[in-house]
Design an enzyme around this catalytic site. Structure first.
Site, PDB file in Angstrom:
ATOM      1  N   ASP A  30       0.835  -1.192  -0.006  1.00 45.41           N
ATOM      2  CA  ASP A  30      -0.061  -0.098   0.078  1.00 45.41           C
ATOM      3  C   ASP A  30       0.933   1.366  -0.071  1.00 45.41           C
ATOM      4  OD1 ASP A  30      -3.378   0.449   0.979  1.00 45.41           O
ATOM      5  OD2 ASP A  30      -1.785   2.119   1.283  1.00 45.41           O
ATOM      6  N   ASN A  87     -12.812  -3.358   2.535  1.00 47.08           N
ATOM      7  CA  ASN A  87     -13.749  -2.160   2.825  1.00 47.08           C
ATOM      8  C   ASN A  87     -14.710  -2.277   1.783  1.00 47.08           C
ATOM      9  OD1 ASN A  87     -12.278  -1.293   5.007  1.00 47.08           O
ATOM     10  ND2 ASN A  87     -10.823  -0.229   3.937  1.00 47.08           N
ATOM     11  N   HIS A 100     -10.073  -5.139  -3.198  1.00 45.84           N
ATOM     12  CA  HIS A 100      -8.740  -5.610  -2.635  1.00 45.84           C
ATOM     13  C   HIS A 100      -8.961  -5.657  -1.271  1.00 45.84           C
ATOM     14  CE1 HIS A 100      -9.873  -1.186  -2.336  1.00 45.84           C
ATOM     15  NE2 HIS A 100      -9.261  -1.153  -1.201  1.00 45.84           N
ATOM     16  N   HIS A 102      -7.028  -5.896   2.292  1.00 47.10           N
ATOM     17  CA  HIS A 102      -5.938  -5.305   2.875  1.00 47.10           C
ATOM     18  C   HIS A 102      -5.326  -6.305   3.879  1.00 47.10           C
ATOM     19  CE1 HIS A 102      -6.961  -0.835   2.257  1.00 47.10           C
ATOM     20  NE2 HIS A 102      -8.012  -1.599   2.302  1.00 47.10           N
TER      21      HIS A 102
HETATM   22  P1  5GP Z   1      -9.488   1.379   0.184  1.00 44.38           P
HETATM   23  O1  5GP Z   1      -9.860   2.590   1.308  1.00 44.38           O
HETATM   24  O2  5GP Z   1     -10.448   1.460  -0.912  1.00 44.38           O
HETATM   25  O3  5GP Z   1     -10.218   0.297   1.065  1.00 44.38           O
HETATM   26  O4  5GP Z   1      -8.230   1.089   0.101  1.00 44.38           O
HETATM   27  C1  5GP Z   1      -7.464   1.658  -1.038  1.00 44.38           C
HETATM   28  C2  5GP Z   1      -6.040   1.768  -0.585  1.00 44.38           C
HETATM   29  O5  5GP Z   1      -5.414   1.756  -1.742  1.00 44.38           O
HETATM   30  C3  5GP Z   1      -5.559   2.753   0.199  1.00 44.38           C
HETATM   31  O6  5GP Z   1      -4.889   1.934   1.487  1.00 44.38           O
HETATM   32  C4  5GP Z   1      -4.589   3.525  -0.243  1.00 44.38           C
HETATM   33  O7  5GP Z   1      -3.387   4.104   0.399  1.00 44.38           O
HETATM   34  C5  5GP Z   1      -4.247   2.348  -1.455  1.00 44.38           C
HETATM   35  N1  5GP Z   1      -3.853   3.167  -2.918  1.00 44.38           N
HETATM   36  C6  5GP Z   1      -4.451   4.130  -3.332  1.00 44.38           C
HETATM   37  N2  5GP Z   1      -3.687   4.515  -4.523  1.00 44.38           N
HETATM   38  C7  5GP Z   1      -2.691   3.713  -4.609  1.00 44.38           C
HETATM   39  C8  5GP Z   1      -1.590   3.643  -5.446  1.00 44.38           C
HETATM   40  O8  5GP Z   1      -1.578   4.419  -6.544  1.00 44.38           O
HETATM   41  N3  5GP Z   1      -0.563   2.718  -5.186  1.00 44.38           N
HETATM   42  C9  5GP Z   1      -0.586   1.985  -4.152  1.00 44.38           C
HETATM   43  N4  5GP Z   1       0.318   1.116  -4.050  1.00 44.38           N
HETATM   44  N5  5GP Z   1      -1.515   1.948  -3.103  1.00 44.38           N
HETATM   45  C10 5GP Z   1      -2.668   3.006  -3.382  1.00 44.38           C
END
Ligand code: 5GP
Length: 114
Positions: A30, A87, A100, A102
């Site tokens: 992440d 999420n 995704h 985590h």
């Molecule tokens: P969500 O909030 O949708 O469950 O999690 C999305 C995750 O994707 C977040 O923890 C965020 O930091 C990560 N993320 C967003 N954009 C990027 C990116 O361009 N590269 C990486 N490696 N992680 C990302």
């Protein structure tokens, strides 16, 4: 299905630190880690949210967890423990609409989550 930044990561159009890949799944660190180990395990197939999983996706979703367990072993957090999270949509805190998982570890996790 709508593409997100994760499709660009799958296609190597933007960089990411990839820790696992096979034909169906990609896992990468992440960009904004919330724990010493914070890895996202994603299907290459675009599934926007948990709501969009179909019965045909069941083996793929199961494999996400198999990969998560292998990553936990490789990262050295299998014994200390870790948390896996999907999420879902606004109230779940989802920002990227490409499913995704985590995988968070390397520190104690609080419960209940905020
Ligand atoms: P969500 O909030 O949708 O469950 O999690 C999305 C995750 O994707 C977040 O923890 C965020 O930091 C990560 N993320 C967003 N954009 C990027 C990116 O361009 N590269 C990486 N490696 N992680 C990302």
């Amino acid at each position: 299905m709508q593409e997100t930044i994760f499709s660009k990561i799958i296609r190597r159009e933007i960089p990411a630190t990839i820790v696992f890949e096979n034909e169906r799944i990609l896992a990468f660190r992440d960009i904004n880690p919330q724990a010493p180990v914070h890895i996202l395990v994603i299907p290459k197939k675009i599934i926007p949210t948990l709501n969009d999983i179909t019965p045909e996706d069941a083996p793929l979703i199961g494999e996400l967890f198999v990969v998560a367990g292998q990553i936990a072993q490789a990262e050295g957090i299998a014994e200390t423990g870790y948390r896996t999270i999907f999420n879902c949509r606004d109230d779940g805190g989802q920002e990227v609409y490409h499913l995704h998982l985590h995988v968070l570890g390397g520190r104690p996790m609080r419960w209940p989550p905020g």
